[in-house]
Write an enzyme that holds these catalytic residues in place. Structure first.
Site, mmCIF file in Angstrom:
data_model
loop_
_atom_site.group_PDB
_atom_site.id
_atom_site.type_symbol
_atom_site.label_atom_id
_atom_site.label_comp_id
_atom_site.label_asym_id
_atom_site.label_seq_id
_atom_site.Cartn_x
_atom_site.Cartn_y
_atom_site.Cartn_z
ATOM 1 N N ASP A 251 13.284 -6.866 -7.807
ATOM 2 C CA ASP A 251 12.879 -6.857 -6.428
ATOM 3 C C ASP A 251 13.493 -7.875 -5.749
ATOM 4 O O ASP A 251 14.243 -8.857 -6.512
ATOM 5 C CB ASP A 251 11.399 -6.913 -5.993
ATOM 6 C CG ASP A 251 10.784 -6.566 -4.932
ATOM 7 O OD1 ASP A 251 11.775 -6.424 -3.771
ATOM 8 O OD2 ASP A 251 9.782 -6.174 -4.318
HETATM 9 C C1 BGC Z 1 10.277 -4.999 -1.303
HETATM 10 C C2 BGC Z 1 11.195 -3.926 -1.718
HETATM 11 C C3 BGC Z 1 12.429 -3.782 -1.142
HETATM 12 C C4 BGC Z 1 13.360 -4.851 -1.044
HETATM 13 C C5 BGC Z 1 14.542 -4.852 -0.178
HETATM 14 C C6 BGC Z 1 11.421 -6.184 -1.077
HETATM 15 O O1 BGC Z 1 10.471 -7.273 -0.114
HETATM 16 O O2 BGC Z 1 9.233 -5.349 -1.955
HETATM 17 O O3 BGC Z 1 10.351 -2.763 -1.752
HETATM 18 O O4 BGC Z 1 13.424 -2.683 -1.621
HETATM 19 O O5 BGC Z 1 12.604 -5.978 -0.441
HETATM 20 O O6 BGC Z 1 14.093 -4.713 1.030
#
Ligand code: BGC
Length: 845
Positions: A251
């Site tokens: 993530d």
């Molecule tokens: C989220 C993810 C997301 C990523 C990119 C993170 O804050 O938890 O689900 O894909 O950001 O935007």
């Protein structure tokens, strides 16, 4: 290695959580990929393992690899820009998709998302989110499918198959136990092994095995003491046990170490270009702390992903289906209606009998400005949205008179500014002007924008040392009264209104808040100005971002220009709402949550509707008993007024076609197809908490989330899991299953139902298992399969449900495998987890 695909899944008639993935012809030559890996230097290899920027992976000419683009997310494909200039089809949020219980429809929608991704140059979509609805307090509840692992798995498999069959990668996320937001970066979820295996893992397992997903996202949190970006579960379960051959990406900013994460089966640290790998990882390999073979495996997986999406020269992805705007609109309209859950329907008010309706009051904070999606990384910018008011006007006027009133303000924030108030200084055309200045105040670039929520992640699209951003606008009053203008964001903001300084403030993030909270609901500074109708006044907002030395990492700037037009007082608005309700034949009252309640980055503090909406419902219902409440929320809300109203329709975050779909359903052109993918509680008592204690979040409820724990402790249910009325009625006539089945084989259950209503309808027949005399602790019942049937009035239909062998097994911690407790299981069929008129017993041994 043979390429796998979803296609065989459709030919295997099964509800199985786990099926063998059949081989499809190889799309590329694996041995060539290995040769390419071997030809790269260590530096070249390691460079590929961290993102090139916020949304892409590095290109590598020596590998004939082009830049590969990834993008969120579940409710549409945003693309590389985070604003209104690059609009995306906004599909209903995942809870709404799961509420359809319709795998074919969700698969078709996956195809639409593939086509959106290709249109935007996106190779891999960061979806679906298959964390479970462990508790309705979870901020990202709307972004996950269900509280049930089987429903989540089946909808998730369909979503991924639709996307990947269109040549675009899916990323199933967030692995694992990322079921709430509070302290999500650091919390350690303590989940016992059996619960992890029986509840939280099965959706990932099914999506890896059945849909052969191309990537998995490792979550921020830790599980049982190990950070997920360093966790042994990545290798032991994903790679070894499930045979996952794709990329595990972190993530965003979740990779916190060099050696531990690199030794784990994490393949890609996102975003980039900075991060804990890079030169430190090269050094760690040279020092012998990380095996060179481990790096080679990660690179091979990235190249494999690139080959699948066509980012390697000589490879071509499967073509995505093509959709024009009209087809997108009708698909989204149909999907939204298919997810609407008619939770209560009294006095035969629905569908509306237009012969008896001359005037409709459309009331509520979400009536004129619908919420079509939840907050956070799932945000997309739709080309348009249709509010309930607009949808009903388009369907009913001029034959039916429509009255509107907002009722109450649900949000305590000043909303993002926009039309019809904001105009360009000078020309007076709609929009605002954004100017980028250096430290000396020289304008380096400018943009004309329609939206007033500004987000730049990674870069500004403009050259030069940008130190300040100015937003200039002409506010034109539509009505006389007090206008509230403001700024939201983090850092220094000054505003002048009509040449007078309104404020000059440093805005700080709440202590302990997640950074995404700073993006979705940043702190605000506000100022009030009195204007007469038609009056214009200049607004200038300046945001100092200061000089940015090159080593500060990618630029991330995010702020809003805010505006609230004159608004009386809630007391007056409630009174006005009751008055127009009283003078109408029918009331459509649209209530819901706000961006302060449902978003990534924080959890909910309460399940009540925000503001004075409960009071509004009571007053409106007292003025007119023909009140239909439409709930515009992605997660359960409490309804202390449930018995006071004629109907409750749960519409979720329904995507851009919300209002049109609502009109279709209220007028009976379409049946509301949804069944609850999650229990709606009657009160908050006894629900699992999202609040870690000393950094630890204990999943003490174990297997008993949602309906699995019905009737236990203090929990009370308003609407049960699986519930949804539609416009017809059904009689369950028989259930037929073999009395005995050997272990390890799937079981066919036939349930006969008859449409006893007056309309053609669709019924979702659900089958639950129970083991009353079990020697081990088990949930009261658990869903083992479902199938939908369609029948005309008076017609009988047979739902055939295939129950997978896994449904009768439990995870033995002692043996580390799935085992069967031989003996008698009860199978019950019905229309929800609480209404199960047919049952039978089978012996599995
Ligand atoms: C989220 C993810 C997301 C990523 C990119 C993170 O804050 O938890 O689900 O894909 O950001 O935007």
């Amino acid at each position: 290695m043979p390429e796998r695909s979803c296609a065989p899944r459709r030919t295997s008639d099964t509800n199985a959580l786990v099926t063998q993935s059949a081989a499809a012809p190889p799309a590329f030559d694996e041995s060539e990929l290995a040769t390419v890996v071997a030809s790269l230097s260590l530096e070249q290899k390691v460079r590929l393992l961290t993102g090139a920027d916020f949304w892409s992976l590095h290109s590598e000419p020596a590998a004939r690899l082009r830049r590969l683009v990834v993008s969120d997310g579940p409710a549409g494909v945003r693309g590389e820009r985070w604003d209104e200039r690059d609009p995306s089809a906004n599909v209903p949020s995942p809870t709404a998709l799961a509420a359809t219980w319709d795998e074919e429809l969700v698969e078709e929608l996956g195809g639409l998302l593939a086509s959106e991704a290709r249109r935007k140059g996106v190779d891999v979509v960061l979806a679906p989110t298959v964390n479970l609805h462990r508790t309705p307090y979870a901020g990202r509840h709307f972004e996950c499918f269900s509280e049930d692992p089987l429903l989540t798995a089946r909808i998730g498999v369909s979503y991924v198959c639709g996307l990947q069959d269109g040549g675009v990668g899916a990323t199933v996320k967030h692995f694992i136990a990322n079921d709430s937001e509070t302290e999500r970066m650091t919390l350690d979820a303590r989940v016992d092994e059996r619960t992890l295996r029986e509840l939280y893992l099965p959706p990932f397992e099914a999506i890896v095995r059945e849909a052969a997903v191309w990537s998995v996202m490792a979550s921020y949190n830790g599980v049982n003491g190990e950070l997920m970006t360093e966790s042994s579960l990545l290798r032991d379960i994903l790679q070894r046990e499930l045979g996952f051959d794709g990329v595990v990406m972190s993530d965003w900013f979740a990779t916190r170490s060099t050696v531990a994460s690199a030794r784990a089966a994490l393949d890609l640290a996102m975003p980039g270009p900075a991060g804990p790998w890079g030169d430190s990882l090269v050094a760690a390999v040279r020092a012998g702390d990380v095996d060179a073979a481990t790096i080679d495996d990660k690179v091979l997986r990235i190249l494999r992903l690139a080959a699948r999406v066509g980012a390697l020269e000589g490879t071509a992805p499967a073509p995505a289906p093509a959709y024009d705007d009209g087809e997108i609109a009708s698909m989204l309209r149909r999907t939204a209606a298919a997810g609407f859950v008619l939770a209560r329907s009294d006095r035969g008010l629905l569908p509306l009998d237009l012969g008896a309706v001359r005037r409709i009051a459309v009331i509520g904070p979400n009536a004129g400005a619908a919420r079509t999606l939840g907050g956070g990384s799932a945000t997309v910018f739709p080309p348009y949205t249709v509010s309930p008011l607009e949808g009903l006007r388009a369907a009913l006027e001029p034959g039916v008179e429509i009255l509107h009133s907002v009722g109450v303000r649900a949000s305590s924030r000043v909303p993002v500014a926009g039309p019809p108030w904001m105009h360009l200084p000078g020309t007076g055309e709609p929009g605002v002007e954004v100017r980028f200045l250096d430290a000396d105040g020289t304008v380096l670039a400018s943009e004309r924008r329609q939206g007033c929520a500004f987000t730049w992640l990674g870069s500004f699209d403009h050259e030069g040392a940008i130190a300040r951003i100015d937003v200039g606008a002409l506010l034109r009053a539509t009505d006389s009264g007090t206008y509230t203008v403001g700024a939201s964001g983090l850092g220094r903001y000054s505003m002048s209104v009509g040449g007078e300084i309104a404020f000059d403030e440093q805005l700080e993030l709440r202590l302990g808040a997640d950074i995404v909270e700073g993006i979705m609901v940043p702190p605000q500074a506000t100022y009030e100005v009195e204007l007469a109708a038609g009056e214009e006044i200049e607004i200038l907002l300046a945001h100092d971002i200061g000089p940015r030395p090159g080593d500060q990492g990618p630029v991330s700037v995010n702020f809003q220009l805010n505006l609230a037009p004159p608004y009386g007082r809630d007391d007056h608005e409630i009174e006005r709402a009751a008055t127009i309700a009283g003078s109408s034949d029918v009331v459509v009252l649209v209530v819901g949550t706000t961006e302060e309640v449902e978003s990534e980055g924080f959890d909910r503090a309460s399940l009540s509707l925000p503001g004075r909406q409960d009071e509004l419902v009571r007053c409106v219902a007292a003025a007119n008993p023909n009140t239909i409440v439409v709930v515009n929320a992605g997660a359960p809300v409490l309804m202390p007024w449930e018995h006071d109203v004629a109907a409750v329709l749960i519409a979720w975050f329904a995507g851009q076609e919300f209002g049109n779909a609502l009109a279709d359903v209220l007028l009976g052109l379409t049946e509301p197809g949804g069944r609850l993918p999650t229990t709606w509680p009657a009160a908050e008592a006894g629900l699992p908490s999202t609040q870690p204690i000393d950094g630890v979040l204990r999943y003490d409820e174990g297997l008993l989330i949602g309906y699995r724990g019905d009737g236990l402790g203090e929990r009370t249910t308003l609407f049960p899991f699986g519930h949804g009325l539609g416009f017809s009625s059904w009689e369950y006539e028989s259930i037929d299953a073999p009395c005995h089945t050997p272990p390890g084989s799937a079981l066919r259950v036939a349930v006969d139902v008859r449409n006893t209503g007056r309309r053609r309808g669709r019924e979702v027949v659900q089958v639950y298992a129970a083991r009353p005399d079990s020697a081990i602790a088990r949930p009261i019942r658990w869903l083992v399969g479902f199938a939908a049937v369609v029948a005309e009035p008076g017609e009988r239909a047979t739902a055939t449900i295939i129950v997978p062998p896994r449904a009768f097994e439990h995870w033995s911690v002692e043996h580390g495998l799935w085992v069967l407790e031989p003996g008698m299981f009860e199978l019950a069929a019905g229309s929800s987890s609480a209404v199960l008129p047919m049952s039978t017993r089978i012996t599995v041994a």
